[in-house]
Write an enzyme that holds these catalytic residues in place. Structure first.
Site, mmCIF file in Angstrom:
data_model
loop_
_atom_site.group_PDB
_atom_site.id
_atom_site.type_symbol
_atom_site.label_atom_id
_atom_site.label_comp_id
_atom_site.label_asym_id
_atom_site.label_seq_id
_atom_site.Cartn_x
_atom_site.Cartn_y
_atom_site.Cartn_z
ATOM 1 N N CYS A 1 0.792 -1.237 0.000
ATOM 2 C CA CYS A 1 0.000 0.000 0.000
ATOM 3 C C CYS A 1 0.822 1.284 0.000
ATOM 4 O O CYS A 1 0.299 2.347 -0.313
ATOM 5 C CB CYS A 1 -0.938 -0.009 1.201
ATOM 6 S SG CYS A 1 -1.898 -1.533 1.297
ATOM 7 N N HIS B 1 -3.471 6.619 2.921
ATOM 8 C CA HIS B 1 -3.962 5.351 2.371
ATOM 9 C C HIS B 1 -5.354 5.066 2.942
ATOM 10 O O HIS B 1 -5.619 5.287 4.128
ATOM 11 C CB HIS B 1 -2.983 4.229 2.732
ATOM 12 C CG HIS B 1 -3.494 2.877 2.381
ATOM 13 N ND1 HIS B 1 -3.993 2.587 1.139
ATOM 14 C CD2 HIS B 1 -3.607 1.732 3.116
ATOM 15 C CE1 HIS B 1 -4.391 1.329 1.121
ATOM 16 N NE2 HIS B 1 -4.163 0.789 2.308
ATOM 17 N N ASN C 1 -10.594 -0.570 -0.080
ATOM 18 C CA ASN C 1 -9.132 -0.491 -0.054
ATOM 19 C C ASN C 1 -8.582 -1.021 -1.385
ATOM 20 O O ASN C 1 -8.785 -2.188 -1.713
ATOM 21 C CB ASN C 1 -8.638 -1.346 1.130
ATOM 22 C CG ASN C 1 -7.140 -1.315 1.302
ATOM 23 O OD1 ASN C 1 -6.415 -0.887 0.408
ATOM 24 N ND2 ASN C 1 -6.681 -1.783 2.448
HETATM 25 O O1 UT7 Z 1 -4.262 -1.820 3.467
HETATM 26 C C1 UT7 Z 1 -3.596 -2.151 4.634
HETATM 27 C C2 UT7 Z 1 -4.032 -3.430 5.168
HETATM 28 N N1 UT7 Z 1 -5.233 -3.503 5.937
HETATM 29 C C3 UT7 Z 1 -5.603 -2.682 6.940
HETATM 30 O O2 UT7 Z 1 -5.056 -1.667 7.200
HETATM 31 C C4 UT7 Z 1 -6.766 -3.137 7.786
HETATM 32 C C5 UT7 Z 1 -6.736 -2.550 9.164
HETATM 33 N N2 UT7 Z 1 -7.688 -3.209 10.037
HETATM 34 C C6 UT7 Z 1 -9.036 -3.013 9.962
HETATM 35 O O3 UT7 Z 1 -9.473 -2.222 9.165
HETATM 36 C C7 UT7 Z 1 -9.917 -3.762 10.944
HETATM 37 O O4 UT7 Z 1 -9.132 -4.470 11.869
HETATM 38 C C8 UT7 Z 1 -10.885 -4.745 10.228
HETATM 39 C C9 UT7 Z 1 -11.959 -3.971 9.499
HETATM 40 C C10 UT7 Z 1 -10.107 -5.622 9.239
HETATM 41 C C11 UT7 Z 1 -11.568 -5.660 11.248
HETATM 42 O O5 UT7 Z 1 -12.229 -4.890 12.254
HETATM 43 P P1 UT7 Z 1 -12.122 -5.335 13.772
HETATM 44 O O6 UT7 Z 1 -12.940 -4.406 14.550
HETATM 45 O O7 UT7 Z 1 -10.667 -5.426 14.105
HETATM 46 O O8 UT7 Z 1 -12.844 -6.757 13.778
HETATM 47 P P2 UT7 Z 1 -12.264 -8.191 14.152
HETATM 48 O O9 UT7 Z 1 -11.372 -8.710 13.070
HETATM 49 O O10 UT7 Z 1 -11.678 -8.157 15.539
HETATM 50 O O11 UT7 Z 1 -13.580 -9.058 14.196
HETATM 51 C C12 UT7 Z 1 -14.619 -8.804 15.163
HETATM 52 C C13 UT7 Z 1 -15.759 -9.755 14.900
HETATM 53 C C14 UT7 Z 1 -15.336 -11.212 14.801
HETATM 54 O O12 UT7 Z 1 -16.367 -12.013 15.366
HETATM 55 P P3 UT7 Z 1 -16.216 -12.579 16.854
HETATM 56 O O13 UT7 Z 1 -14.967 -13.399 16.862
HETATM 57 O O14 UT7 Z 1 -16.137 -11.377 17.739
HETATM 58 O O15 UT7 Z 1 -17.473 -13.372 17.021
HETATM 59 C C15 UT7 Z 1 -15.294 -11.473 13.320
HETATM 60 O O16 UT7 Z 1 -15.530 -12.834 13.002
HETATM 61 O O17 UT7 Z 1 -16.381 -9.448 13.653
HETATM 62 C C16 UT7 Z 1 -16.436 -10.621 12.835
HETATM 63 N N3 UT7 Z 1 -16.288 -10.219 11.444
HETATM 64 C C17 UT7 Z 1 -17.325 -9.965 10.633
HETATM 65 N N4 UT7 Z 1 -18.654 -10.003 10.842
HETATM 66 C C18 UT7 Z 1 -19.459 -9.667 9.802
HETATM 67 C C19 UT7 Z 1 -15.140 -10.019 10.759
HETATM 68 N N5 UT7 Z 1 -15.401 -9.634 9.492
HETATM 69 C C20 UT7 Z 1 -16.757 -9.593 9.407
HETATM 70 C C21 UT7 Z 1 -17.640 -9.257 8.366
HETATM 71 N N6 UT7 Z 1 -18.967 -9.302 8.607
HETATM 72 N N7 UT7 Z 1 -17.207 -8.877 7.146
#
Ligand code: UT7
Length: 320
Positions: A110, A245, A275
């Protein structure tokens, strides 16, 4: 020695996929995606190849610049999602423009567009080129596992390009660094060697530790804005446009809060595109440019961050 941007361009694929569209085949919803990421929809390649996107964005940037393509002395393309590492996307773009200058891809996720600018700046400093085409083209949707809701909802496809021209103005700071880590991984082609004893270490799709990258991104933006301003001897509140980004709206909001900067100075494309890895920054710059929001003398702050983990940042003085 410095440079100015004289042309910008964007190409997004025709097909738009909404959060509701995704929820038809993945266990997700707009109610989860939008508040967590700021994404509403993304453009997804169907008939378009990554080369098509790159060529189209480059053509638009060259057209706006008003120069003859033959004056371009360097083409650098940032990508981590090309259909073919050889020939490089930059070679394909150079061929489409009918030019034979050095042309190669940089592969640093990125932050790649900003690193491309720095490479071009080096060519300018050595008198190797007067004009350069720096672009980013990404087809992220070919890399993700479409059954993994934690990644497939985040990414889209597109390309952004800029034509830059060497100037005799004083250089503004450009920075880059890495903090090696495996928080975001992308497998290469499986080895064909009968001797190779390494399994496919990184699975078969893009994978990431979202929370770790989130924390890294917030710190990186904070650090880069302050460091660039300090190197330039300015107050960072005097920067006119922040082009970060576009990984997550919450990362952008955190930056606004932590730095105490004007929310309207932080450009957003994430809601409409998701993204698009390194293509986010040139696409956001093109958006500001084509909307007439960039004025002579404006100071732009670019910060790219992501896989590597890597960071690239710079200040650019806009000249019209
Ligand atoms: O380009 C550079 C690379 N990427 C980034 O910079 C990404 C940076 N990180 C982020 O943007 C965030 O961490 C994410 C958007 C990827 C994830 O958000 P989060 O608040 O950190 O969520 P999480 O991964 O901790 O997941 C929380 C919950 C989980 O369920 P449980 O275990 O709490 O029951 C996931 O399974 O949300 C669930 N989950 C979803 N639910 C519905 C994860 N993705 C989804 C989804 N829809 N798409």
């Amino acid at each position: 020695m410095s440079f100015k941007v004289i042309g910008t361009g964007t190409c997004l694929p025709q097909k738009v996929v909404t959060n509701d569209d995704l929820s038809e085949f993945v266990d997700t919803s707009d109610e989860w995606i939008f508040p967590r990421t700021g994404i509403k929809r993304r453009h997804v390649c169907t008939t378009e190849t990554l080369d098509d996107l790159a060529i189209s964005a480059a053509q638009k940037a060259v057209e706006m610049s008003g120069i003859d393509p033959g004056q371009i002395g360097l083409v650098v393309c940032s990508t981590t999602s090309s259909d073919h590492p050889i020939p490089s996307v930059a070679c394909v773009v150079a061929g489409s423009l009918g030019i034979e200058c050095p042309a190669y891809d940089v592969y640093i996720a990125c932050s790649g567009f900003v690193h491309g600018l720095e490479i071009a700046d080096g060519y300018f400093a050595r008198g190797r080129a007067k004009y350069a085409l720096v672009l980013s083209a990404e087809k992220c949707t070919r890399l993700v596992d479409w059954s993994d809701r934690s990644t497939c909802v985040l990414f889209g496809d597109g390309a952004g390009a800029a034509v830059i021209e060497a100037t005799d103005d004083e250089s503004l700071p450009m920075r880059g660094w890495t903090k090696a880590g495996f928080e975001l991984t992308l497998p290469g082609q499986p080895s064909k060697s009968p001797y190779d004893q390494h399994p496919a270490d990184y699975g078969d799709s893009l994978a990431m530790n979202g929370r770790a990258i989130f924390r890294f991104a917030v710190k990186a933006i904070n650090k880069e804005v302050k460091a660039l301003a300090a190197e330039a001897g300015i107050d960072y509140h005097d920067i006119d446009h922040y082009i970060f980004h576009q990984a997550n709206e919450r990362i952008l909001s955190f930056a606004v809060d932590h730095l105490g900067i004007d929310n309207d100075k932080v450009v957003r494309t994430i809601q409409e595109t998701g993204n698009i890895s390194s293509a986010c920054i040139p696409i956001a710059m093109d958006k500001l440019n084509r909307e007439g929001k960039l004025h002579d003398g404006d100071l732009l702050c670019l910060v790219g961050f992501g896989g590597g983990l890597s960071v690239g940042s710079c200040l650019i003085r806009w000249q019209s």
